[in-house]
Scaffold this active site. Sequence first.
Site, short mmCIF file in Angstrom:
data_model
loop_
_atom_site.label_atom_id
_atom_site.label_comp_id
_atom_site.label_asym_id
_atom_site.label_seq_id
_atom_site.Cartn_x
_atom_site.Cartn_y
_atom_site.Cartn_z
N ASP A 149 -5.68 -3.10 -3.18
CA ASP A 149 -6.97 -3.76 -3.34
C ASP A 149 -6.92 -4.83 -4.42
OD1 ASP A 149 -8.01 -2.14 -1.39
OD2 ASP A 149 -9.06 -0.79 -2.77
N HIS B 179 -3.21 2.34 -2.40
CA HIS B 179 -4.26 1.44 -1.93
C HIS B 179 -5.03 0.77 -3.07
CE1 HIS B 179 -3.99 2.23 2.40
NE2 HIS B 179 -3.67 3.48 2.07
N ASN C 132 0.82 -1.21 0.00
CA ASN C 132 0.00 0.00 0.00
C ASN C 132 0.86 1.27 0.00
OD1 ASN C 132 -2.60 -1.12 -0.06
ND2 ASN C 132 -2.64 -1.44 2.15
N GLU D 175 -5.71 -7.91 5.63
CA GLU D 175 -5.04 -8.81 4.69
C GLU D 175 -5.04 -10.25 5.18
OE1 GLU D 175 -1.70 -6.84 7.15
OE2 GLU D 175 -3.69 -6.35 6.40
#
Length: 355
Positions: free
Chosen positions: A248, A244, A239, A274
């Site tokens: 994702d 981000h 990230n 996660e």
Amino acid sequence: MNFLPAISASALQALQDRAEINLAKILPRVGPSLAALIVFYSVWDLLLDPANAIQSSMTRVLFAGLAAIGFWPVVSSWTAHFRATWSHWMLSSGVILATAQLDGGLVEGVGGIVLGVFLVPFIANGASHFAITVTPPALLFILCSVAQCTLPELARGLLLYGSAVAVAFMQMRIAIAIRFHALTIERKLIRDATHDALTGIHNRGWLAQQAALAFSAARRYRTELVYVMLDIDFFKRVNDTHGHQVGDEVLKAVARTIQGTLRESDHFGRFGGEEFFCILPHTSKETAMQCAERIRQAVAALEVQAADAVVTVTISIGLAPMMDADGSWEDQLKRSDEALYLAKQSGRNCARFSD
């Protein structure tokens, strides 16, 4: 107008199954009331044609009795839909024949005959079933009308009856469309409550329910059960480095990869962040470790394209076979979390059992 543009076969079957259940509940309560109402209409027979009222009343009683066969599951092979259809045939036929026995009955009583058509939308579950339900009483009405009515009376009666059939058919289509949309909303609400919005796999709440059920079944039947906790290594770094949005995409790719390695009998979902969680019923320690290795290798080989690079990740895995000392599924879950911590402490990108 097509009110049902996108009903899948599974959704249509679900609607029919639900309608079958509802009809089975409603028939024993509503059917006798309708039969009693039709018999009660003998008062109208008496007022219209006293000379033939007894004969017409006996016809009403006879067909009400025949209809009663469908109110309850007397014939075990009959579905609720067929029982409702049978009851409609008998009640409608009884009204038509009783009315035809009265002097001027088909002319004066056509309104009452037509009312019966509007029960069909509550019975029929599709166009073909609608036709099957409507046709026998309609043919009987036509035959009786042709035999007794003048041409203008016949035309008026057929126009009223045909109009009622058309309106009833539209009502059925609208009712099915409404039920379909309600089913769609219900399924969406259930999916939203049980699935993770990002990855599309099951969420923590659903996993907790399945874990408890699997633990209870394994304890009762003395079968093997393994919980598997999985965590993407250094996910925060993904990230921070790539953003981000890329993170994702990594989560979704890892979820698909893990799902693809599991059996249909296994349960899998996103536990949070996660972290992922697998429930492996009827699975030995050796088989569970083989499964974990397949997952680890598949995730390590995964490549996710980012704007500036190809992102690769590894995963740490903790396994906890059910033990006699586990008093609840939460105890076994805690041990899978401890096993995951051991995998992290062992350098990550590996699978470890709990102590």
